[in-house]
Scaffold this active site. Structure first.
Site, short mmCIF file in Angstrom:
data_model
loop_
_atom_site.label_atom_id
_atom_site.label_comp_id
_atom_site.label_asym_id
_atom_site.label_seq_id
_atom_site.Cartn_x
_atom_site.Cartn_y
_atom_site.Cartn_z
N ASP A 111 -18.87 31.95 -8.62
CA ASP A 111 -20.08 31.66 -7.84
C ASP A 111 -20.95 32.92 -7.85
O ASP A 111 -21.70 33.16 -8.79
CB ASP A 111 -19.63 31.24 -6.43
CG ASP A 111 -20.77 30.79 -5.56
OD1 ASP A 111 -21.92 30.79 -6.01
OD2 ASP A 111 -20.53 30.44 -4.40
N LYS A 139 -21.00 28.34 -11.67
CA LYS A 139 -22.19 27.72 -11.07
C LYS A 139 -23.44 28.25 -11.74
O LYS A 139 -23.56 29.45 -11.99
CB LYS A 139 -22.23 28.03 -9.58
CG LYS A 139 -21.25 27.24 -8.81
CD LYS A 139 -21.65 27.22 -7.37
CE LYS A 139 -20.52 26.72 -6.55
NZ LYS A 139 -20.77 26.89 -5.13
N PHE A 160 -21.97 23.15 -3.56
CA PHE A 160 -20.59 23.38 -3.18
C PHE A 160 -19.75 22.20 -3.67
O PHE A 160 -20.08 21.05 -3.40
CB PHE A 160 -20.46 23.51 -1.65
CG PHE A 160 -19.10 23.97 -1.23
CD1 PHE A 160 -18.74 25.31 -1.28
CD2 PHE A 160 -18.16 23.05 -0.80
CE1 PHE A 160 -17.47 25.73 -0.92
CE2 PHE A 160 -16.88 23.46 -0.43
CZ PHE A 160 -16.54 24.80 -0.49
N ASP A 167 -11.16 23.55 -2.51
CA ASP A 167 -11.08 22.95 -1.17
C ASP A 167 -12.37 23.05 -0.39
O ASP A 167 -13.27 23.83 -0.71
CB ASP A 167 -10.00 23.66 -0.36
CG ASP A 167 -10.47 25.03 0.13
OD1 ASP A 167 -10.92 25.84 -0.72
OD2 ASP A 167 -10.44 25.30 1.33
N ARG A 173 -8.18 19.55 -2.29
CA ARG A 173 -7.64 20.20 -3.49
C ARG A 173 -6.95 19.20 -4.41
O ARG A 173 -6.89 19.38 -5.61
CB ARG A 173 -6.62 21.28 -3.11
CG ARG A 173 -7.19 22.47 -2.38
CD ARG A 173 -6.12 23.57 -2.30
NE ARG A 173 -6.41 24.57 -1.28
CZ ARG A 173 -7.19 25.63 -1.46
NH1 ARG A 173 -7.77 25.82 -2.62
NH2 ARG A 173 -7.38 26.50 -0.50
#
Ligand code: 5GP
Length: 191
Positions: A111, A139, A160, A167, A173
């Site tokens: 990220d 990302k 997200f 998770d 998950r």
């Protein structure tokens, strides 16, 4: 029967599937073949980043045809919210000495890049013969620090995501695909 009910409840919270389990299986097999080719004469240690990378690593090693060792390092990241804290802390260190070994870090998602920046610095100081990164997801347009990846599974939009090891508040998950959550999931947790 019980397992189906659990999956249905979780899947109901998904807004959009970004990577199907078929997509994931195909890409993981390609990555495994590539890694087997590139590291065929090397002394490889795959370092999985807990907790998120455990599902990806478990699938990936079964697509690798050369001898490899696996080790794990656990670091703190998001807690139960969906924004990065920027704070990285080792919760569980490697069990093996990586000096002189060919280390391939196995990460679930890149990220901001802060986690991997910290890890690369930390693991480099242990003098491995080589240190490379395989991230299952990156990302789009989000990295605030430059990270060079040897292997990348998929690029996803800057949202997200959960599933396939990833998770939200320790749930999701176990979904076999990667997707975004419906807004009510976050609103529910704010109450
Ligand atoms: P970074 O340090 O690159 O900002 O974040 C890396 C870590 O944050 C990942 O290993 C993962 O644990 C978590 N993370 C980043 N983006 C997401 C996301 O979209 N979903 C989930 N579940 N975790 C994420």
């Amino acid at each position: 029967m019980k397992a189906n009910i659990a999956e249905k409840v979780l899947a109901d919270d998904i807004e959009k599937v970004l990577l199907s389990s078929e997509d994931i299986k195909r890409r993981v097999a390609e990555l495994g073949r590539q890694i087997s080719e590139d590291y065929k004469d090397k002394d490889v240690v795959l370092v999985g980043i807990l907790r998120g990378a455990f599902v990806f690593l478990a699938d990936l090693i079964r697509e690798i045809s050369i001898p490899v060792e696996t080790d794990f390092i656990a670091i703190s990241s998001y807690g139960s919210s969906s924004t990065t804290s920027g704070v990285v802390r080792i919760l569980k260190d490697l069990d093996e000495d990586i000096e002189g070994r060919d280390v391939l870090i196995i990460e679930d998602i890149l990220d901001t890049g802060l986690t991997l920046k910290y890890l690369v610095k930390n693991l480099s100081s242990r003098r491995p013969a080589s240190l490379e990164i395989c991230s299952f997801i990156v990302k789009e347009c989000k990295q605030s620090v430059a990270i060079s990846l040897k292997y990348l599974g998929y690029t996803v939009p800057n949202r997200f995501v959960v599933g396939y090891g990833l998770d939200y508040a320790q749930r999701y998950r176990n979904l076999p695909f990667v997707g975004t959550l419906k807004p009510y999931v976050y609103e529910r947790d704010e109450i």
